[in-house]
Design an enzyme around this catalytic site. Sequence first.
Site, mmCIF file in Angstrom:
data_model
loop_
_atom_site.group_PDB
_atom_site.id
_atom_site.type_symbol
_atom_site.label_atom_id
_atom_site.label_comp_id
_atom_site.label_asym_id
_atom_site.label_seq_id
_atom_site.Cartn_x
_atom_site.Cartn_y
_atom_site.Cartn_z
ATOM 1 N N ARG A 114 97.810 -21.496 -39.764
ATOM 2 C CA ARG A 114 98.617 -21.964 -38.611
ATOM 3 C C ARG A 114 99.663 -20.927 -38.208
ATOM 4 N NH1 ARG A 114 94.974 -25.030 -39.020
ATOM 5 N NH2 ARG A 114 95.003 -27.277 -38.724
ATOM 6 N N SER A 148 98.229 -32.960 -35.853
ATOM 7 C CA SER A 148 99.165 -32.935 -36.997
ATOM 8 C C SER A 148 100.546 -32.527 -36.492
ATOM 9 C CB SER A 148 98.720 -31.900 -38.029
ATOM 10 O OG SER A 148 97.413 -32.159 -38.476
ATOM 11 N N GLU A 195 104.439 -28.341 -37.041
ATOM 12 C CA GLU A 195 103.401 -27.487 -36.454
ATOM 13 C C GLU A 195 103.577 -27.475 -34.933
ATOM 14 O OE1 GLU A 195 99.045 -28.070 -37.419
ATOM 15 O OE2 GLU A 195 98.922 -28.208 -35.237
HETATM 16 P P1 FAD Z 1 99.954 -25.638 -25.748
HETATM 17 O O1 FAD Z 1 100.326 -26.854 -26.520
HETATM 18 O O2 FAD Z 1 100.015 -25.729 -24.270
HETATM 19 O O3 FAD Z 1 100.851 -24.415 -26.237
HETATM 20 C C1 FAD Z 1 101.021 -24.135 -27.606
HETATM 21 C C2 FAD Z 1 101.936 -22.912 -27.768
HETATM 22 O O4 FAD Z 1 101.290 -21.749 -27.253
HETATM 23 C C3 FAD Z 1 103.246 -23.008 -26.983
HETATM 24 O O5 FAD Z 1 104.249 -22.399 -27.750
HETATM 25 C C4 FAD Z 1 102.965 -22.228 -25.698
HETATM 26 O O6 FAD Z 1 104.156 -21.689 -25.162
HETATM 27 C C5 FAD Z 1 102.040 -21.138 -26.207
HETATM 28 N N1 FAD Z 1 101.033 -20.694 -25.213
HETATM 29 C C6 FAD Z 1 100.055 -21.444 -24.653
HETATM 30 N N2 FAD Z 1 99.243 -20.684 -23.886
HETATM 31 C C7 FAD Z 1 99.716 -19.412 -23.969
HETATM 32 C C8 FAD Z 1 99.293 -18.156 -23.407
HETATM 33 N N3 FAD Z 1 98.235 -18.050 -22.595
HETATM 34 N N4 FAD Z 1 100.013 -17.056 -23.712
HETATM 35 C C9 FAD Z 1 101.101 -17.135 -24.528
HETATM 36 N N5 FAD Z 1 101.536 -18.281 -25.084
HETATM 37 C C10 FAD Z 1 100.851 -19.416 -24.800
HETATM 38 N N6 FAD Z 1 95.079 -27.773 -34.064
HETATM 39 C C11 FAD Z 1 94.366 -27.213 -35.065
HETATM 40 O O7 FAD Z 1 94.614 -26.054 -35.442
HETATM 41 N N7 FAD Z 1 93.385 -27.909 -35.697
HETATM 42 C C12 FAD Z 1 93.067 -29.163 -35.356
HETATM 43 O O8 FAD Z 1 92.161 -29.769 -35.940
HETATM 44 C C13 FAD Z 1 93.791 -29.775 -34.289
HETATM 45 N N8 FAD Z 1 93.526 -31.053 -33.925
HETATM 46 C C14 FAD Z 1 94.234 -31.620 -32.902
HETATM 47 C C15 FAD Z 1 93.904 -32.942 -32.533
HETATM 48 C C16 FAD Z 1 94.577 -33.550 -31.494
HETATM 49 C C17 FAD Z 1 94.191 -34.966 -31.101
HETATM 50 C C18 FAD Z 1 95.594 -32.847 -30.795
HETATM 51 C C19 FAD Z 1 96.302 -33.495 -29.643
HETATM 52 C C20 FAD Z 1 95.944 -31.558 -31.180
HETATM 53 C C21 FAD Z 1 95.266 -30.921 -32.247
HETATM 54 N N9 FAD Z 1 95.564 -29.624 -32.668
HETATM 55 C C22 FAD Z 1 94.827 -29.034 -33.664
HETATM 56 C C23 FAD Z 1 96.652 -28.856 -32.029
HETATM 57 C C24 FAD Z 1 96.226 -28.167 -30.717
HETATM 58 O O9 FAD Z 1 94.976 -28.613 -30.306
HETATM 59 C C25 FAD Z 1 96.173 -26.634 -30.878
HETATM 60 O O10 FAD Z 1 97.399 -26.151 -31.312
HETATM 61 C C26 FAD Z 1 95.789 -25.941 -29.573
HETATM 62 O O11 FAD Z 1 95.454 -24.593 -29.819
HETATM 63 C C27 FAD Z 1 96.913 -25.980 -28.531
HETATM 64 O O12 FAD Z 1 96.391 -25.510 -27.314
HETATM 65 P P2 FAD Z 1 97.115 -25.775 -25.932
HETATM 66 O O13 FAD Z 1 96.391 -24.988 -24.908
HETATM 67 O O14 FAD Z 1 97.227 -27.219 -25.673
HETATM 68 O O15 FAD Z 1 98.529 -25.121 -26.205
HETATM 69 N N1 EPU Z 2 95.654 -38.179 -46.529
HETATM 70 C C1 EPU Z 2 96.516 -39.171 -46.907
HETATM 71 N N2 EPU Z 2 96.925 -40.056 -45.945
HETATM 72 C C2 EPU Z 2 96.489 -39.994 -44.660
HETATM 73 C C3 EPU Z 2 95.602 -38.970 -44.296
HETATM 74 C C4 EPU Z 2 95.201 -38.062 -45.248
HETATM 75 O O1 EPU Z 2 96.926 -39.274 -48.047
HETATM 76 O O2 EPU Z 2 96.925 -40.827 -43.848
HETATM 77 C C5 EPU Z 2 95.240 -37.186 -47.545
HETATM 78 C C6 EPU Z 2 93.834 -37.424 -48.064
HETATM 79 O O3 EPU Z 2 93.853 -37.252 -49.445
HETATM 80 C C7 EPU Z 2 93.003 -36.329 -47.460
HETATM 81 C C8 EPU Z 2 94.022 -35.210 -47.251
HETATM 82 O O4 EPU Z 2 95.250 -35.894 -46.987
HETATM 83 O O5 EPU Z 2 91.989 -35.932 -48.317
HETATM 84 C C9 EPU Z 2 93.679 -34.304 -46.086
HETATM 85 O O6 EPU Z 2 93.482 -35.085 -44.914
HETATM 86 P P1 EPU Z 2 92.586 -34.574 -43.700
HETATM 87 O O7 EPU Z 2 91.281 -34.090 -44.174
HETATM 88 O O8 EPU Z 2 92.622 -35.633 -42.635
HETATM 89 O O9 EPU Z 2 93.350 -33.296 -43.184
HETATM 90 P P2 EPU Z 2 94.876 -32.902 -42.978
HETATM 91 O O10 EPU Z 2 95.275 -31.973 -44.064
HETATM 92 O O11 EPU Z 2 95.734 -34.100 -42.764
HETATM 93 C C10 EPU Z 2 94.259 -30.782 -41.623
HETATM 94 C C11 EPU Z 2 94.720 -30.134 -40.371
HETATM 95 C C12 EPU Z 2 94.053 -30.793 -39.167
HETATM 96 C C13 EPU Z 2 92.543 -30.638 -39.291
HETATM 97 C C14 EPU Z 2 92.105 -31.322 -40.580
HETATM 98 C C15 EPU Z 2 90.622 -31.138 -40.843
HETATM 99 C C16 EPU Z 2 96.944 -29.283 -40.795
HETATM 100 C C17 EPU Z 2 98.403 -29.434 -40.553
HETATM 101 N N3 EPU Z 2 96.167 -30.223 -40.261
HETATM 102 O O12 EPU Z 2 94.750 -32.120 -41.598
HETATM 103 O O13 EPU Z 2 94.492 -30.101 -37.992
HETATM 104 O O14 EPU Z 2 91.886 -31.212 -38.197
HETATM 105 O O15 EPU Z 2 92.825 -30.741 -41.695
HETATM 106 O O16 EPU Z 2 90.392 -29.835 -41.245
HETATM 107 O O17 EPU Z 2 96.520 -28.331 -41.449
HETATM 108 C C18 EPU Z 2 96.221 -30.070 -36.362
HETATM 109 O O18 EPU Z 2 96.530 -28.965 -36.820
HETATM 110 O O19 EPU Z 2 96.790 -30.579 -35.376
HETATM 111 C C19 EPU Z 2 95.137 -30.817 -37.001
HETATM 112 C C20 EPU Z 2 94.760 -32.030 -36.618
#
Ligand code: FAD
Ligand code: EPU
Length: 336
Positions: A164, A236, A332
């Site tokens: 991240r 997250s 995050e």
């Molecule tokens: P924004 O939220 O619009 O911007 C994020 C940051 O980047 C801000 O600081 C912004 O100023 C900067 N920025 C954006 N575009 C540019 C650009 N072109 N140039 C310079 N700076 C820029 N993330 C994960 O890593 N793994 C996951 O599994 C994951 N699951 C998600 C699930 C859900 C339901 C949601 C809502 C979010 C999740 N995220 C996850 C977080 C998110 O999807 C990522 O961080 C994504 O890359 C953000 O993209 P965005 O275009 O919406 O960025």
């Molecule tokens: N868990 C709990 N309680 C909960 C949920 C999860 O105790 O309510 C525990 C479980 O033991 C589980 C572990 O946490 O095994 C990990 O949970 P999960 O696999 O759902 O993943 P996470 O660590 O919570 C991370 C990323 C997610 C990504 C998933 C899958 C971060 C901060 N988050 O979540 O990314 O989708 O793994 O790889 O690293 C995001 O960054 O926005 C995001 C959604």
Amino acid sequence: MTRIKENFPLKKHNTLGVDVKARFFASPQSIEEIIDLLENSRELFPFLIIGEGSNILFTGDYNGLVIKPALKGINVINNDHEHCYVEVGAGENWDEFVQWAVESNLAGIENLSLIPGSAGSSPIQNIGAYGAEVSDAIEKVNYLDLESFEIKSLSAADCLFDYRKSIFKTQLRNRVVITSVIFRLNHNHIFNTTYGNLQTEVEKTGSLSLAAVRQAVINIRNSKLPDPKITGNAGSFFKNPVVGKEVADQIKENNPLMPYYTLPLDMVKIPAAWLIEQCGWKGRKIGNAGVHEKQALVLVNLGNATGVEIRDLAERIRDSVYKKFSVRLEPEVNII
Ligand code: FAD
Ligand code: EPU
């Protein structure tokens, strides 16, 4: 010339659905338009570049210029027997690109299916899920340097990718606009299905293919993460904390079931969701903000939550995790 809109509502431009306004808003469609906008206004007021707002918490109206680059295009720029190199405009939707790759029979990003946001944001926090990180598929990131207004490129190694984290969150924060990303996709399919229940979910589809892995990831994500179109959230809210082995051992002593991942150099990653759940937050609501009942790491907007309400809830969660475990959670989400 890009149209600049005034007092522009941002509710549809942040997935937490916080109802705030930008004093000015523009969505330039070319690099020249971005330069034009910033050259003229940079000295007058602050600016903020956004993608799809899926990792942003606005705590109030933005008293400056919000720029949402609409740089489009998915173009194959090189192809050899092993790899296909694809340049993707920053304003392309990430998951549409993943779908394009899977349909083009190109491997490497299928585990990152259904992550919201734009392709241009993907390197910023090095998006990751289900055992993959985007840095493994990035060849280069192209950006506009806001000091010199030159287009520059960084190789993946120079992006200093980590969990991240990248140079765009540190040294280059607020100093660049990412314009496009060059991905290196593989003609060979090597599947990575070891994370959690991914393998079982893939088996349920009855085949092993890029499309099967994509579908399995989508199924798992849909079973625990709220759809931002229905319930405002930013995925997250905190990063999973990385602590020294001795800190993890201490927590484990009283909590033998603590989940954890061991890392090099005697470091341990603890799921923040587990820490938050142990503090009794899962499913709790405070005013219009809440903690998702299926994933304790996801904060949700239950109606008309303000950004301050969501930030206050996050702070209370952080304090209670620190009090119980002496572990500091780091957001995050980008708090503006
Ligand atoms: P924004 O939220 O619009 O911007 C994020 C940051 O980047 C801000 O600081 C912004 O100023 C900067 N920025 C954006 N575009 C540019 C650009 N072109 N140039 C310079 N700076 C820029 N993330 C994960 O890593 N793994 C996951 O599994 C994951 N699951 C998600 C699930 C859900 C339901 C949601 C809502 C979010 C999740 N995220 C996850 C977080 C998110 O999807 C990522 O961080 C994504 O890359 C953000 O993209 P965005 O275009 O919406 O960025
Ligand atoms: N868990 C709990 N309680 C909960 C949920 C999860 O105790 O309510 C525990 C479980 O033991 C589980 C572990 O946490 O095994 C990990 O949970 P999960 O696999 O759902 O993943 P996470 O660590 O919570 C991370 C990323 C997610 C990504 C998933 C899958 C971060 C901060 N988050 O979540 O990314 O989708 O793994 O790889 O690293 C995001 O960054 O926005 C995001 C959604």
